[in-house]
Design a protein around this motif. Structure first.
Motif, short mmCIF file in Angstrom:
data_model
loop_
_atom_site.label_atom_id
_atom_site.label_comp_id
_atom_site.label_asym_id
_atom_site.label_seq_id
_atom_site.Cartn_x
_atom_site.Cartn_y
_atom_site.Cartn_z
N GLY A 11 0.82 -1.22 0.00
CA GLY A 11 0.00 0.00 0.00
C GLY A 11 0.85 1.26 0.00
N LEU A 12 1.89 1.29 0.83
CA LEU A 12 2.77 2.46 0.88
C LEU A 12 3.49 2.66 -0.44
N ALA A 18 2.31 7.17 -6.58
CA ALA A 18 1.31 8.14 -7.07
C ALA A 18 1.58 9.56 -6.56
N LEU A 19 2.62 9.72 -5.74
CA LEU A 19 2.86 11.00 -5.06
C LEU A 19 3.06 12.15 -6.04
N ASP A 20 3.90 11.98 -7.04
CA ASP A 20 4.17 13.06 -7.99
C ASP A 20 2.91 13.47 -8.75
N LEU A 117 -5.61 2.18 -3.37
CA LEU A 117 -5.67 0.98 -2.54
C LEU A 117 -6.89 0.13 -2.88
N ALA A 118 -6.68 -1.17 -3.00
CA ALA A 118 -7.76 -2.09 -3.40
C ALA A 118 -8.42 -2.76 -2.20
N GLU A 121 -10.82 -3.27 3.67
CA GLU A 121 -10.58 -3.12 5.10
C GLU A 121 -9.40 -2.18 5.37
N GLN A 122 -8.34 -2.38 4.62
CA GLN A 122 -7.17 -1.51 4.79
C GLN A 122 -7.50 -0.08 4.40
N LYS A 123 -8.27 0.08 3.33
CA LYS A 123 -8.62 1.42 2.86
C LYS A 123 -9.42 2.17 3.93
#
Length: 390
Positions: A11-12, A18-20, A117-118, A121-123
């Motif tokens: 995930g990180l 995707a940061l840029d 993120l797919a 639960e984590q999302k």
């Protein structure tokens, strides 16, 4: 690596990849909003890009941090965001810009997390933590911004109160002096009128002299009130009066009017020109008032047989004409020079402290500038720049 650890790492990695794109999207949005936001972002584009990138990098890393590390981050974030808000306020960045930055940044980050993120639960877990982080940053940033602004307003208010008090005290003092003289001489004249014996009555010549003194004191009051109104007024109507005039002829008029200043004190007053015409933007009555005031100050500063010199020359770039009034008098200490243009500040025993303040006000209303240089024991030089072009 555990399943949770793998999911965290994955995930990180996706968010950092995707940061840029998130930063680019944010920059494009802010630049397209319109002024003043877009103007600020265009002006500080590189700094904003670096700042937003660093902020998001730290945020994404903390989304996956352990609880104890996340708790320490929250404490540090509150302090950091508060200072960040203070810096924005110190830089005089409008509150609207700050609010738009925080609002749109929030939208872009939430959108990126949802799309990247797919795992549902984590999302949900990450969006909850992200909500906490961004709310904490927003709250303390605005606290820092508004706290600094409140302190600034309070400081300015105290300054204004101090200035008003100083001006009120100065005005009251300067008004009281001529009023006291007028009242005293009126009492003398009244006593004279009611004297029963002709022999003790005041003669007509002395009576007339007292009247003249009272008239002079009334004129002093009128000049003081006029000066005070000049300092207090706004400049809306001045542009209508500002026009193209020939400066040399105005100064020759000042020369004629100033002759009586130097007779009593036996001071040499001279005017020097390096050209035949000096076309500038000015108001004739202002020029005369400024010239007479500066010459009178210079005459007061020199001893008998001293010298006051007025010179006129075109500025190096041709965009202004320089009028210089200089004397070989006592000079002014450096620590006092910065206060010379403050109302009611004077270095003369009988001065009102209004003359130079009024001169500065009039010069600036015409779009000019005034400068002072002085050396104790050698003399003082005052330069005025009159515009040759609008």
């Amino acid at each position: 690596m555990s399943k949770r650890g793998a999911a965290t790492s994955n995930g990180l990695t996706k968010l950092l990849a995707a940061l840029d794109d998130i930063v680019d999207q944010h920059m494009e949005t802010m630049i397209s909003i319109g002024d003043p936001i877009s103007r600020y972002y265009r002006q500080y584009q590189q700094q904003q890009r670096i700042g937003i990138h660093g902020l998001l990098l730290e945020t994404f890393q903390q989304l996956f941090s352990e609880e104890h590390e996340y708790a320490a981050f929250q404490e540090a974030l509150a302090i950091e965001a508060f200072k960040w808000g203070e810096r924005w306020a110190q830089a005089e960045i409008p509150k609207e810009v700050l609010l738009e930055v925080l609002y749109h940044l929030r939208l872009h980050v939430f959108q990126a997390v949802r799309e990247t993120l797919a795992d549902a639960e984590q999302k949900e877990e990450l969006l909850s933590r992200l909500h906490e982080i961004l709310n904490l940053r927003y709250h303390h940033t605005m606290r820092g911004y508004l706290t600094y602004k409140d302190q600034q307003i309070s400081h300015l208010h105290q300054q204004k109160i101090g200035i008003i008090g100083q001006m009120a005290a100065g005005m009251a003092h300067e008004i009281r002096n001529p009023l006291t003289a007028i009242n005293g001489f009126l009492q003398l004249m009244q006593t004279s009128v009611h004297q029963e014996k002709e022999s003790t009555r005041m003669d007509a010549e002395q009576f007339s002299q007292y009247i003249q003194i009272c008239q002079h004191e009334v004129q002093t009051l009128e000049q003081l009130v006029t000066s005070f109104l000049i300092l207090a007024r706004k400049n809306e109507s001045v542009e209508m009066q500002n026009r193209r005039v020939e400066l040399r002829s105005l100064l020759e008029r000042v020369h004629e009017l100033a002759r009586h200043y130097v007779v009593e004190k036996d001071v040499q007053l001279s005017f020097h020109y390096d050209s035949e015409e000096y076309q500038v933007w000015a108001i004739p009555s202002y020029v005369e008032q400024i010239g007479l005031n500066l010459i009178k100050n210079a005459v007061d500063a020199v001893d008998s047989n001293g010298e006051v010199r007025v010179s006129l020359q075109m500025g190096p770039a041709g965009n202004h004409v320089l009028v210089r009034v200089e004397d070989n008098g006592c000079g002014i200490p450096e620590k006092r020079i910065k206060h010379l243009f403050e109302p009611f500040y004077t270095t003369k025993e009988k001065g009102t402290g209004m003359g130079l303040s009024v001169c500065k006000q009039l010069v600036e209303e015409m779009g000019g500038q005034i400068f002072v240089q002085s050396t104790v024991g050698e003399g003082t030089q005052i330069d005025i720049h009159f515009r040759t072009k609008l």
